[in-house]
Design a protein around this motif. Structure first.
Motif, PDB file in Angstrom:
ATOM      1  N   UNK A  94      -0.102   1.974  -0.240  1.00  0.00           N
ATOM      2  CA  UNK A  94      -0.611   1.736   1.109  1.00  0.00           C
ATOM      3  C   UNK A  94      -1.360   2.948   1.633  1.00  0.00           C
ATOM      4  N   UNK A  95      -0.753   4.123   1.588  1.00  0.00           N
ATOM      5  CA  UNK A  95      -1.340   5.309   2.213  1.00  0.00           C
ATOM      6  C   UNK A  95      -2.591   5.789   1.484  1.00  0.00           C
ATOM      7  N   UNK A 120      -4.576  -2.975   3.198  1.00  0.00           N
ATOM      8  CA  UNK A 120      -3.926  -3.260   4.480  1.00  0.00           C
ATOM      9  C   UNK A 120      -4.246  -2.216   5.558  1.00  0.00           C
ATOM     10  N   UNK A 121      -4.426  -0.953   5.172  1.00  0.00           N
ATOM     11  CA  UNK A 121      -4.745   0.067   6.176  1.00  0.00           C
ATOM     12  C   UNK A 121      -6.129  -0.166   6.756  1.00  0.00           C
ATOM     13  N   UNK A 122      -7.086  -0.598   5.942  1.00  0.00           N
ATOM     14  CA  UNK A 122      -8.421  -0.887   6.465  1.00  0.00           C
ATOM     15  C   UNK A 122      -8.366  -2.028   7.476  1.00  0.00           C
ATOM     16  N   UNK A 123      -7.636  -3.088   7.159  1.00  0.00           N
ATOM     17  CA  UNK A 123      -7.515  -4.217   8.085  1.00  0.00           C
ATOM     18  C   UNK A 123      -6.837  -3.763   9.380  1.00  0.00           C
ATOM     19  N   UNK A 124      -5.762  -2.984   9.249  1.00  0.00           N
ATOM     20  CA  UNK A 124      -5.027  -2.499  10.416  1.00  0.00           C
ATOM     21  C   UNK A 124      -5.889  -1.587  11.276  1.00  0.00           C
ATOM     22  N   UNK A 125      -6.554  -0.620  10.656  1.00  0.00           N
ATOM     23  CA  UNK A 125      -7.387   0.321  11.419  1.00  0.00           C
ATOM     24  C   UNK A 125      -8.579  -0.370  12.050  1.00  0.00           C
ATOM     25  N   UNK A 157      -0.758  -7.088   7.214  1.00  0.00           N
ATOM     26  CA  UNK A 157      -1.245  -5.708   7.093  1.00  0.00           C
ATOM     27  C   UNK A 157      -0.503  -4.790   8.049  1.00  0.00           C
ATOM     28  N   UNK A 158      -0.337  -5.238   9.292  1.00  0.00           N
ATOM     29  CA  UNK A 158       0.418  -4.432  10.267  1.00  0.00           C
ATOM     30  C   UNK A 158       1.828  -4.130   9.748  1.00  0.00           C
ATOM     31  N   UNK A 159       2.515  -5.176   9.303  1.00  0.00           N
ATOM     32  CA  UNK A 159       3.888  -4.989   8.838  1.00  0.00           C
ATOM     33  C   UNK A 159       3.959  -4.160   7.560  1.00  0.00           C
ATOM     34  N   UNK A 160       3.001  -4.335   6.660  1.00  0.00           N
ATOM     35  CA  UNK A 160       2.987  -3.549   5.427  1.00  0.00           C
ATOM     36  C   UNK A 160       2.774  -2.069   5.709  1.00  0.00           C
ATOM     37  N   UNK A 161       1.813  -1.774   6.576  1.00  0.00           N
ATOM     38  CA  UNK A 161       1.525  -0.372   6.909  1.00  0.00           C
ATOM     39  C   UNK A 161       2.706   0.252   7.640  1.00  0.00           C
ATOM     40  N   UNK A 162       3.222  -0.451   8.637  1.00  0.00           N
ATOM     41  CA  UNK A 162       4.357   0.087   9.397  1.00  0.00           C
ATOM     42  C   UNK A 162       5.578   0.254   8.502  1.00  0.00           C
ATOM     43  N   UNK A 193      10.761   1.130   6.103  1.00  0.00           N
ATOM     44  CA  UNK A 193      11.519  -0.102   6.329  1.00  0.00           C
ATOM     45  C   UNK A 193      11.176  -1.100   5.226  1.00  0.00           C
ATOM     46  N   UNK A 194      12.066  -1.255   4.268  1.00  0.00           N
ATOM     47  CA  UNK A 194      11.780  -2.067   3.091  1.00  0.00           C
ATOM     48  C   UNK A 194      11.640  -3.551   3.423  1.00  0.00           C
ATOM     49  N   UNK A 195      12.454  -4.040   4.318  1.00  0.00           N
ATOM     50  CA  UNK A 195      12.359  -5.463   4.663  1.00  0.00           C
ATOM     51  C   UNK A 195      11.066  -5.757   5.409  1.00  0.00           C
ATOM     52  N   UNK A 196      10.642  -4.836   6.264  1.00  0.00           N
ATOM     53  CA  UNK A 196       9.386  -5.011   6.988  1.00  0.00           C
ATOM     54  C   UNK A 196       8.225  -5.044   5.994  1.00  0.00           C
ATOM     55  N   UNK A 197       8.269  -4.179   4.999  1.00  0.00           N
ATOM     56  CA  UNK A 197       7.227  -4.165   3.967  1.00  0.00           C
ATOM     57  C   UNK A 197       7.226  -5.461   3.177  1.00  0.00           C
ATOM     58  N   UNK A 198       8.410  -5.963   2.861  1.00  0.00           N
ATOM     59  CA  UNK A 198       8.513  -7.213   2.111  1.00  0.00           C
ATOM     60  C   UNK A 198       7.936  -8.375   2.912  1.00  0.00           C
TER      61      UNK A 198
END
Length: 146
Positions: free
Chosen positions: A23-24, A42-47, A112-117, A123-128
């Motif tokens: 992600x980073x 996902x970071x591009x979509x989020x930003x 994308x928001x949840x993956x980046x956050x 937070x593994x569940x948030x990423x999942x």
């Protein structure tokens, strides 16, 4: 039993670290159209959405984008990008807010928001859940193209 729990914890920790790096450092995971061209991470979509919505100042998006731009420049053997020209590098300049096009891919945006956050705070569940939403949105986008 104790040994399997230990291995599960190790595997979970390693996979979480790899996901953080994906992600980073903005390893391209997909290609979806956005108003700046093609968003591939996902970071591009989020930003992109953070800049358009103007909820956060632009420097927040720049801070999120810079590690990936730096890694990309090093991998391609190019000059290290300047922080002030970072948004121009991603074609995120002169964007206006018209939410119609972005609502068509709401699952990709939320994923994308949840993956980046999830990657940033560990937070593994948030990423999942973010990854599952991304996959759902991308499958819907692919089905819509056919």
């Amino acid at each position: 039993m104790g040994s399997s729990k230990k291995w599960a914890a190790i595997i979970s920790s390693v996979s979480s670290s790899l996901y953080f790096c994906l992600i980073v450092f903005q390893i391209p995971l997909f290609r979806i159209p956005c108003r700046s061209g093609k968003c591939t991470t996902p970071i591009e979509v989020t930003c992109f959405q953070l800049i358009i919505s103007e909820v956060f100042p632009e420097f927040v998006a720049k801070v999120l984008l810079y590690p990936g731009a730096l890694a990309s420049a090093i991998m391609k053997g190019k000059n290290i990008p300047s922080y002030s020209k970072l948004l121009r590098l991603y074609n995120f300049t002169n964007l206006t807010n018209s939410g119609k096009a972005d609502l068509l891919r709401l699952e990709v945006l939320a994923g994308s928001y949840l993956s980046v956050a999830g990657a940033l705070i560990g937070a593994r569940r948030m990423s999942l859940i973010g990854t599952l939403l991304l996959l759902w949105g991308l499958l819907g986008y692919i089905e819509g193209m056919m």
